[in-house]
Structures are given as C-alpha cells and as structure tokens.
Design a protein around this motif. Sequence first.
Motif, PDB file in Angstrom:
ATOM      1  N   VAL A   1       0.813  -1.209   0.000  1.00  0.00           N
ATOM      2  CA  VAL A   1       0.000   0.000   0.000  1.00  0.00           C
ATOM      3  C   VAL A   1       0.858   1.275   0.000  1.00  0.00           C
ATOM      4  O   VAL A   1       0.332   2.373   0.123  1.00  0.00           O
ATOM      5  CB  VAL A   1      -0.970   0.039   1.211  1.00  0.00           C
ATOM      6  N   CYS A   2       2.181   1.109  -0.135  1.00  0.00           N
ATOM      7  CA  CYS A   2       3.057   2.269  -0.102  1.00  0.00           C
ATOM      8  C   CYS A   2       3.272   2.832  -1.510  1.00  0.00           C
ATOM      9  O   CYS A   2       3.110   2.124  -2.509  1.00  0.00           O
ATOM     10  CB  CYS A   2       4.413   1.909   0.499  1.00  0.00           C
ATOM     11  N   ALA A   3       3.695   4.090  -1.547  1.00  0.00           N
ATOM     12  CA  ALA A   3       4.043   4.722  -2.821  1.00  0.00           C
ATOM     13  C   ALA A   3       5.306   4.067  -3.376  1.00  0.00           C
ATOM     14  O   ALA A   3       6.116   3.546  -2.609  1.00  0.00           O
ATOM     15  CB  ALA A   3       4.271   6.212  -2.605  1.00  0.00           C
ATOM     16  N   PRO A   4       5.487   4.104  -4.703  1.00  0.00           N
ATOM     17  CA  PRO A   4       6.656   3.449  -5.315  1.00  0.00           C
ATOM     18  C   PRO A   4       7.982   3.890  -4.699  1.00  0.00           C
ATOM     19  O   PRO A   4       8.874   3.054  -4.508  1.00  0.00           O
ATOM     20  CB  PRO A   4       6.571   3.874  -6.776  1.00  0.00           C
ATOM     21  N   ARG A   5       8.104   5.183  -4.382  1.00  0.00           N
ATOM     22  CA  ARG A   5       9.369   5.650  -3.800  1.00  0.00           C
ATOM     23  C   ARG A   5       9.633   4.976  -2.455  1.00  0.00           C
ATOM     24  O   ARG A   5      10.751   4.577  -2.150  1.00  0.00           O
ATOM     25  CB  ARG A   5       9.329   7.179  -3.592  1.00  0.00           C
ATOM     26  N   VAL A   6       8.586   4.859  -1.664  1.00  0.00           N
ATOM     27  CA  VAL A   6       8.715   4.209  -0.357  1.00  0.00           C
ATOM     28  C   VAL A   6       9.019   2.721  -0.548  1.00  0.00           C
ATOM     29  O   VAL A   6       9.854   2.153   0.164  1.00  0.00           O
ATOM     30  CB  VAL A   6       7.427   4.407   0.478  1.00  0.00           C
ATOM     31  N   GLN A   7       8.355   2.126  -1.520  1.00  0.00           N
ATOM     32  CA  GLN A   7       8.626   0.711  -1.806  1.00  0.00           C
ATOM     33  C   GLN A   7      10.105   0.491  -2.128  1.00  0.00           C
ATOM     34  O   GLN A   7      10.721  -0.446  -1.642  1.00  0.00           O
ATOM     35  CB  GLN A   7       7.774   0.239  -2.987  1.00  0.00           C
ATOM     36  N   GLU A   8      10.639   1.387  -2.949  1.00  0.00           N
ATOM     37  CA  GLU A   8      12.056   1.257  -3.317  1.00  0.00           C
ATOM     38  C   GLU A   8      12.940   1.351  -2.078  1.00  0.00           C
ATOM     39  O   GLU A   8      13.893   0.587  -1.926  1.00  0.00           O
ATOM     40  CB  GLU A   8      12.442   2.352  -4.312  1.00  0.00           C
ATOM     41  N   ALA A   9      12.592   2.300  -1.212  1.00  0.00           N
ATOM     42  CA  ALA A   9      13.374   2.465   0.015  1.00  0.00           C
ATOM     43  C   ALA A   9      13.290   1.203   0.872  1.00  0.00           C
ATOM     44  O   ALA A   9      14.295   0.721   1.410  1.00  0.00           O
ATOM     45  CB  ALA A   9      12.879   3.677   0.789  1.00  0.00           C
ATOM     46  N   MET A  10      12.076   0.643   0.975  1.00  0.00           N
ATOM     47  CA  MET A  10      11.920  -0.576   1.775  1.00  0.00           C
ATOM     48  C   MET A  10      12.707  -1.729   1.165  1.00  0.00           C
ATOM     49  O   MET A  10      13.340  -2.504   1.878  1.00  0.00           O
ATOM     50  CB  MET A  10      10.430  -0.948   1.879  1.00  0.00           C
ATOM     51  N   ASP A  11      12.659  -1.843  -0.147  1.00  0.00           N
ATOM     52  CA  ASP A  11      13.416  -2.917  -0.813  1.00  0.00           C
ATOM     53  C   ASP A  11      14.908  -2.788  -0.532  1.00  0.00           C
ATOM     54  O   ASP A  11      15.588  -3.785  -0.272  1.00  0.00           O
ATOM     55  CB  ASP A  11      13.173  -2.870  -2.325  1.00  0.00           C
ATOM     56  N   LEU A  12      15.395  -1.545  -0.574  1.00  0.00           N
ATOM     57  CA  LEU A  12      16.814  -1.340  -0.320  1.00  0.00           C
ATOM     58  C   LEU A  12      17.154  -1.702   1.127  1.00  0.00           C
ATOM     59  O   LEU A  12      18.133  -2.401   1.389  1.00  0.00           O
ATOM     60  CB  LEU A  12      17.192   0.119  -0.616  1.00  0.00           C
ATOM     61  N   PHE A  13      16.298  -1.240   2.046  1.00  0.00           N
ATOM     62  CA  PHE A  13      16.516  -1.563   3.458  1.00  0.00           C
ATOM     63  C   PHE A  13      16.555  -3.076   3.659  1.00  0.00           C
ATOM     64  O   PHE A  13      17.474  -3.618   4.288  1.00  0.00           O
ATOM     65  CB  PHE A  13      15.399  -0.933   4.308  1.00  0.00           C
TER      66      PHE A  13
ATOM     67  N   LEU B   1      24.183 -10.470  -3.253  1.00  0.00           N
ATOM     68  CA  LEU B   1      23.390  -9.484  -2.506  1.00  0.00           C
ATOM     69  C   LEU B   1      24.011  -8.092  -2.600  1.00  0.00           C
ATOM     70  O   LEU B   1      23.300  -7.087  -2.631  1.00  0.00           O
ATOM     71  CB  LEU B   1      23.249  -9.915  -1.042  1.00  0.00           C
ATOM     72  N   VAL B   2      25.350  -8.042  -2.666  1.00  0.00           N
ATOM     73  CA  VAL B   2      26.008  -6.754  -2.875  1.00  0.00           C
ATOM     74  C   VAL B   2      25.566  -6.191  -4.224  1.00  0.00           C
ATOM     75  O   VAL B   2      25.161  -5.027  -4.338  1.00  0.00           O
ATOM     76  CB  VAL B   2      27.547  -6.904  -2.815  1.00  0.00           C
ATOM     77  N   VAL B   3      25.587  -7.052  -5.245  1.00  0.00           N
ATOM     78  CA  VAL B   3      25.155  -6.620  -6.577  1.00  0.00           C
ATOM     79  C   VAL B   3      23.710  -6.124  -6.521  1.00  0.00           C
ATOM     80  O   VAL B   3      23.362  -5.061  -7.060  1.00  0.00           O
ATOM     81  CB  VAL B   3      25.277  -7.783  -7.589  1.00  0.00           C
ATOM     82  N   ARG B   4      22.864  -6.870  -5.826  1.00  0.00           N
ATOM     83  CA  ARG B   4      21.456  -6.502  -5.732  1.00  0.00           C
ATOM     84  C   ARG B   4      21.287  -5.136  -5.059  1.00  0.00           C
ATOM     85  O   ARG B   4      20.537  -4.292  -5.546  1.00  0.00           O
ATOM     86  CB  ARG B   4      20.692  -7.569  -4.942  1.00  0.00           C
ATOM     87  N   ALA B   5      22.024  -4.934  -3.971  1.00  0.00           N
ATOM     88  CA  ALA B   5      21.899  -3.666  -3.251  1.00  0.00           C
ATOM     89  C   ALA B   5      22.339  -2.504  -4.134  1.00  0.00           C
ATOM     90  O   ALA B   5      21.649  -1.484  -4.214  1.00  0.00           O
ATOM     91  CB  ALA B   5      22.718  -3.719  -1.965  1.00  0.00           C
ATOM     92  N   VAL B   6      23.469  -2.686  -4.830  1.00  0.00           N
ATOM     93  CA  VAL B   6      23.954  -1.624  -5.712  1.00  0.00           C
ATOM     94  C   VAL B   6      22.923  -1.327  -6.797  1.00  0.00           C
ATOM     95  O   VAL B   6      22.605  -0.183  -7.095  1.00  0.00           O
ATOM     96  CB  VAL B   6      25.306  -2.036  -6.341  1.00  0.00           C
ATOM     97  N   ARG B   7      22.335  -2.363  -7.360  1.00  0.00           N
ATOM     98  CA  ARG B   7      21.336  -2.171  -8.405  1.00  0.00           C
ATOM     99  C   ARG B   7      20.100  -1.453  -7.878  1.00  0.00           C
ATOM    100  O   ARG B   7      19.508  -0.645  -8.575  1.00  0.00           O
ATOM    101  CB  ARG B   7      20.919  -3.512  -8.979  1.00  0.00           C
ATOM    102  N   LEU B   8      19.709  -1.789  -6.648  1.00  0.00           N
ATOM    103  CA  LEU B   8      18.539  -1.121  -6.090  1.00  0.00           C
ATOM    104  C   LEU B   8      18.825   0.363  -5.885  1.00  0.00           C
ATOM    105  O   LEU B   8      17.953   1.206  -6.076  1.00  0.00           O
ATOM    106  CB  LEU B   8      18.124  -1.777  -4.768  1.00  0.00           C
TER     107      LEU B   8
ATOM    108  N   LEU C   1      20.886   2.096  -7.766  1.00  0.00           N
ATOM    109  CA  LEU C   1      20.871   2.684  -9.112  1.00  0.00           C
ATOM    110  C   LEU C   1      19.482   2.616  -9.737  1.00  0.00           C
ATOM    111  O   LEU C   1      19.260   3.141 -10.821  1.00  0.00           O
ATOM    112  CB  LEU C   1      21.880   1.960 -10.010  1.00  0.00           C
ATOM    113  N   ARG C   2      18.543   1.925  -9.062  1.00  0.00           N
ATOM    114  CA  ARG C   2      17.144   1.812  -9.499  1.00  0.00           C
ATOM    115  C   ARG C   2      17.011   1.319 -10.921  1.00  0.00           C
ATOM    116  O   ARG C   2      16.395   1.963 -11.770  1.00  0.00           O
ATOM    117  CB  ARG C   2      16.448   3.168  -9.398  1.00  0.00           C
ATOM    118  N   SER C   3      17.644   0.227 -11.192  1.00  0.00           N
ATOM    119  CA  SER C   3      17.467  -0.386 -12.504  1.00  0.00           C
ATOM    120  C   SER C   3      16.023  -0.872 -12.619  1.00  0.00           C
ATOM    121  O   SER C   3      15.571  -1.718 -11.853  1.00  0.00           O
ATOM    122  CB  SER C   3      18.452  -1.536 -12.665  1.00  0.00           C
TER     123      SER C   3
END
Lengths: 171, 433, 318
Positions: free
Chosen positions: A79-91, A146-153, A155-157
């Motif tokens: 139910v979060c906005a996309p920007r918040v979702q991205e932040a949560m994914d990164l966290f 996971l390092v690769v994943r974090a970096v990609r998140l 960079l918001r690919s």
Amino acid sequence: MESSVIDRVIHGIELTAAGFLAAVTALMFVSVFLRYLFAWSIPDSYDLSCLMLGILIFWGMAGAGYRGEHITVDLLWSVCAPRVQEAMDLFAALVTLVAMAAFAWMMGNKVLGTLRDNVLTYDTQMPVWVFYAVAWVGLAASVLLLVVRAVRLVLRSDAFARLSHHLTTAE
Amino acid sequence: MSTDLVAITGFATLFGLMMLRVPVGIAMGMVGVCGFGYLNGFTPALKLLAQSPIRTVTDANFAVIPLFLLMGAFASTSGMSRELFRAANTFLGHMKGGLGIATIAACGGFAAICGSSVATAATFSTVAYPEMRRYAYPEGFATGVIAAGGTLGIMIPPSTVLAVYGLITQQDIGRLFIAGIVPGLVAVSLYMATITAIGLLRPGFLPAGPRATWGDRLAALRDVWAVTLLFAFVIGGLYGGLFTATEAAGMGAGGAFIIAVLRRKLSWSDFWRCLLESVRTTAAVFTILIGALLFGYFLTITQTPQRVTELLTGTGLGPYGVLVLILLMYLVLGCVMDAMAMIILTVPIIFPVIQALGFDPIWFGIIIVMTVELGLIHPPVGMNVFVIKSVVKDVKISTIFYGVLPFVVTDIVRLAILILFPTLATFLPTHMG
Amino acid sequence: AQDKPVNLKMSTWVPPTHPLQASIQAWINDITKESKGTITGTIYPAEQLGKAFDHYDMVRDGIADFAYISPGYQPGRFPIIAAGQIPFTFADGTAGTAALDAWYRKYAAREMKDVKVCMSFLHDPGTLHSRKKIVVPEDMKGLKVRPAHGTMGEFVTLLGGTNVKASAPEARDILERGVADAISFPWQSVILFGIDKVVKYHLDVPLYSTSYVWAMNKDVYDGMSVAQKKVIDDHCTTDWAVKFAGPWADFEAGGRAKMRAMPDHEVVPVTPDQLAQWKKAAAPLQKNWADAVRKTGANPDTVWAELQASLTRYKGGL
Ligand code: NA
Ligand code: NA
C-alpha cells in the motif's frame, strides 16, 4: 557488472543446485530399490544424501536472495508509494546482506573447524569438511550477489525492480 | 531488562522488520541471534550461526520438502492435471455447476501427488479456468472454485505444510499424512455440496455442460492410471510401512520422473525446469526454517513457550476455549502472513500449549493446516488468490475474494466438524501398518 | 559471600523423562546448596539448545554452560575416549563408569582441550536387538544395523553388515519399515523408545557401551570466584560420576529382566564358545583404536594398560 554476466553466474549456480537435487533423488530412489531387491544399502548413502541436500539448499539460497524471492510480508509494502517501496526494498536488501555476511563468515569458521576436528562419515570415512566447503561456496556467492542486488537497487534499474516484484510463496 | 521484556521486545522488532519487508527468515534469524546475544553474550550467539543452519540443511528428514516438491513438478509437467480434469469432467460435467464440481474432483486428485496448495491453484488456473469461462461460468465463481480447490493441496497427502509441522513438533510425518486423508475427502465433499447448493439456490447462475458418453468416460479413466499408480505407490507404501516419509518422497519424485519419461512428456528442458522450481521453493522454505530455529533458541532461553502455556492454561477458558482463541489468532495472522511462515513461527510456541491441554498432536496438525488453509483464501492476503490473479490477469482480486466467500464458510463448517469429531483425523493413523 | 550469582544453562539431548534428567537435577541442587545459592542451573533437555551431535561445540562456544556430550557421534574427533566404546570392555555401567572416569581424567584436558571436562560416564552395556535372530558374528553378514556410535559402526562394517543412520527417536520407524534389521541399544531404552514393538531377538551379552562426558564452558568456570570454583570441582569427581550414571545404569539393567519376561521376545543366550567368537571378531577394533590414538601422539599401549588397571581397581571389567 553486466547484467548478462550476473545472470549467467546465477543460472550456473542454480543449475548446479538442481543437479544436486537430481542426485539426492536418484540416490534415495536407488537405495530403496536396493534394499528391497537385494537387501543391500549403499555405504554412506545416508550421509551423502544429507550432505548434498545441504549443498543444494545453500546454493539455492544464493538465487533466492539475489532475485528477492524470499518469503516476505507484503501488507504494508503493497500500500506504499513506489518511492517508499524502493526504500523498503533497499533496506530489506541491506539487512539481508548483513545477515548473510555474518552467516557466511561463521559458516566459514565451521568449515575450518570441521577440517581441524577430523570429522568423518561412518562407513567410508570421508572427510565431512569437503562437503561443508562446497556448501559454503553457495553462501559466499549469496553475499556477493546481494552486494550486486543492493547496488542495483540504489541505481534503481527498472528491469531489476520488476524482476524483484515476482510473487513467491512456499506452501 | 527482565527476560519477559526482552522476549516482547524481540517479537516487536521481528514484526517491525517483517513489515518493512525484510524476508521472514532473515528477520527471525537476526532477532534470534541478537536476542540470544543480548541475554547470553554475542560470541556464543554468533556461534549459533556456525552450528544450527548446517545441521538443519543436512538433516535427512528435511529432504521430504524438496522431494515432494519435485514430485509435484514432474506430475504437473507430464500433464496429469489436465487428464484428471478431463476424466472428472466426463463424469460430472453435465450436472448444474458440473465443471466446478469436476474442478474440485481434479484438484483433489492432483493434491494426492502434489504437496503444495499454491502449485495446485496455479495448475488449475491454466487447466480449468478457460474451460469454465468457455461455458460462461461467472469469473468470480470460477476463480473461487480454483482457489478453494487449491487448498486441498496441503490437506490431502503429501503436504509440505504438514511435513514442516511434523518436523517442528517431532511427530511422525507418515502418520500426519495418513491423518489428512479423511479430512481431505470431507473437504472435497463439502466443496462439491457447496457448488451444488449454489447451483440450486441461484437458477441460471451455473450452467450444465454436455453429457459425455460412457466411451468417453472410460477413455478418460484410462488416462488417469498414472496418477492413481503414483498415489497408490507413495501413500500405500507409507501406510503399509514400506517406506519412511523421506523415502516415500524420494520414491514419489523418482516415480513421477519415470512416468513422465515413459509417456514422453518430459523434455530435457522440462526436466531442468522442474528441478529449478523445486530448488527455488526449497531455498525459500529453508531460509525461514533456519531463521525460525535461530529464533527458537532465543525463545528457549527466554522460556517464552512455558510462559505462553502458563498464561493460556491459566485463563480459565478450558481446553476448547483456549483452542478457539488460538485458532482465532491464526485467522488474524493469516491476514498478513504466508501459511508456511505462520506455521514455522508459531508452532514452537503453540504446540506446548496444545500438549498441556491434552489434545492429540496429530489431530492438531490437521486442525492447524485447515486453519492456515483458510488464510490462503481469505482477504486481504490470500496466496492462492494472488497466484490465480497472476495467471488469470483480466480478473479483479476483489472478484476472486467474492467468489471464494462461500468456500470460506464451508471451511469454517469443516473446521467445526473436525473439532467435534477428532476421530475423522485420528482413526487411520492409529491403524497404520 | 561476595560471589556473583550464576545461572548455568545445562543442555542435554535426551527427553526430560530420561534418568539423566533427575541425576542432573540432583547434582545441581547439591551445587546450589554448597554454593549458598550463588550457583543455580536450568536444564534444557531434548535438544532445545542444539543437536546431540553439536554438544561439544556448544559448550566450547558458550551456547551452553554445561553439556552432555557423546564423543562417539563424531568418529575420528576424540580417539582416546573411544576406548570406552570398544566391545566387551565393560561389565556394567556403574563400576565401569568409575573406571572410565578415573582413567580419563589424565587425558581429558589433552583430548578435549576447549572445554573443562567435569566427569565421564557410561551407560549399562547394551547389545544387538534384531528382527532376525543373531547368535554368532557370521549372522551379521548382510544385515542393516543402526549402530550406537562410530566404533559400533566400524564393527558392523567389519562383520559384513551395513550401517543405517537414525536418531534414537527415529530408530523404531526405520526398524518397522525394514530400513534396518537390527540396532545396538541399551536394554531399557529399547522399551523407552518403543523399539520392543518392532524387534524380537536380543543377544544376551554385554556387547558394548558408550562413553559420555559432562563438560563445562571454560570461560564460565574461569569467571567464578575461588569458592564457587571449589564447589564445582567438588562436584566433578569420580564419586559424582557414579552418582550421575548409577541410576541410569540400574534403569537400563532392569530392561533385560523385563525383556526376558515378555512372552514374544527371545533373549538369545550365548555359549562360552560363541562369546569367544564375538570377542575374536571384535579384536581388530582395538587395533583400529590404537592406530587412531597413536596418530594423536599418545602411546596406545600405555593408555590401554591404564584403562585395564582402572577396570581392575574398580571391578568394572568383563
Ligand atoms: Na497434497
Ligand atoms: Na489470508
């Protein structure tokens, strides 16, 4: 950090895990037949299937972590906005990375300890540490991916974000 | 801080992390290790990471999970789901709502070789949904039937959820599986009765399909030999005491593979796809298993299970009052959590309570599976509903939840029946070979 | 009385109904009394803190403060104490425990250097319980056996059988399903774990025992006051080892009589000649043990002679 290179690496890891699953299945299947037909059991088949199971799970975890395929609670996220979702994914990716790094480190110690302590299988006296070491490689790969994943998140690919929103479940 | 307060803080942190979408297993493992460290020193806590996970993943009993997943994947790939649906349809399709009834029958048959609800729901979204739409069944009803039919996947053996329950509580997985047979058949009958009732109560809502000839019926029956054989082999071997649960899983996976190959239904790429699917789900399940065991050490040293048992048995509600309280808690948790995660997180705490109240552990396994089954189809989070939505893209989530509603009612009725008549679950396992 | 209060986490992998639970409780109660309440303990039974296999590492790492260790679960890691597992070495659990504990004190610090070994003990000698009748060593050929530990595993292999692994609670299941034909187990435990429902024959010889260790985390010991350390030391003695293991030994020994009384069970007698055959068949195990001990730098002949002397002194030998 070419996407295709990483994809090939991860595919290779998962195929290896799949190969170990095939081997465990075959070993189990053949063991039962040998038991009923010839009343015979393959020496160390029990230890061997357990140890291969460990390898396939740790290697499989590398793929699950990288793709964000772990089981999550999506109630708030959805139910979060996309920007918040991205932040949560990164966290979440960073927390997962820290946890897996600690796990891989301690498991590395376990491999060395098992080598030092001379732990052997019952029947054929195979050294157990070798199998642990192979399983550990899956954890090490996990941390790197996971390092690769974090970096990609960070960079918001976009393509990657879509990939990580796949629905996964376990039951 | 008192240990009680530490435990409560631990739970609060766990739920906070999960809400922020940290994977369930990672969150449990992290809170477990940190909590253990807080009470007991961080060096020993980190050492848990060196001891516990490797022991978990190399435990032969846990091999049932990937092996039963693999059996389901091979069975599904080799077209067994389609054949089951066709056979059921030739016998039942001409009734009012017959395609729906046939879907339930086929789901039940497929559940006998597949241990996963979601896989069952996903399979029949592709197999049965287009057929039902072709005969102008309403979208909501069609998807609702599939969502409900999918839940049979974990009720009728084999079942990944029951296996995990058995592993956590050290109950015999074979007995748990056998215990699921009758409640599974009760579920099938009640779902069919629900569809029939809907057909009768709302004239014109559910059409009838054409009547098949006996020739067609026999031809379709011949096709389902593979499923029947596999089920008889695996569950028969388990019931008859030929195999342990792990071996039954290995035999099932091997058997499904051989059947698929003999019928030329398994290409090389299918083979690898099945293995990959199973590996992925296995990795997801074991991540929470590992996390839950780490969290379990934290619970152990805070004595949380004992506290909860004292608290619940001290309420004066009596065994059935406490049971209802527990089941209500599961229904609430089912609003936010995945069934497997729910079982793994809660059973270590709830099981001692159930034992203290004197309930049969095998029976409770069945009850808990039925309760989490409800969680798979009730809003706002219902995994089966989401899976159907991901296959059938043009239907609204709310439509599916609306369509599944009658079956939620049926499930509650069935839960009540099983609580009133525990022998439905306990009779077969006590007479095992 | 400036002693800091300590609550010891004591881990076992047996269910709380096992005789050891009561022994540990009695032991810690005495410690609490002697330390004027500054040392207390909580028992975590049934693998609550970790698997049986890991108990040595758990106490080394401080996950538990005391742990019940079965060194034989890890063949190759603790070669000296494996002497306690060589068939036909001990006649009974109580006197055998005294002999084992007194003997192992000299080697404990060297072989288990990461932990403080408090005491060593045995269970009352167990035997083979089987679905098919076993009388002489040749009967083991082709048999699938769940061994108690690595040494019994070696013995099974030596006799031409194969080993089947399973935890004690799984043992009944694998015997019932024919995954195993026989199991090496102490007598009363056969009944405790329901294995009497699935086996019929019991070889009537004190075939083997298993050596166990009750060990303490070193840092926890070092962190105690002088007075507290003395209390711990006073409870880590051969006398306490006997008190610890005695009730369990009696419990197991009682199983043999019970089994004799059961109508559908056959306790298979062994003639002196047959016993000699068994002993001869087991002889290579002592040589294997000696080879493993030699690799650690110890002299196996000396170690063995000392064990024999201790057995004579405590009248625990066969
Ligand atoms: Na199923
Ligand atoms: Na739900």
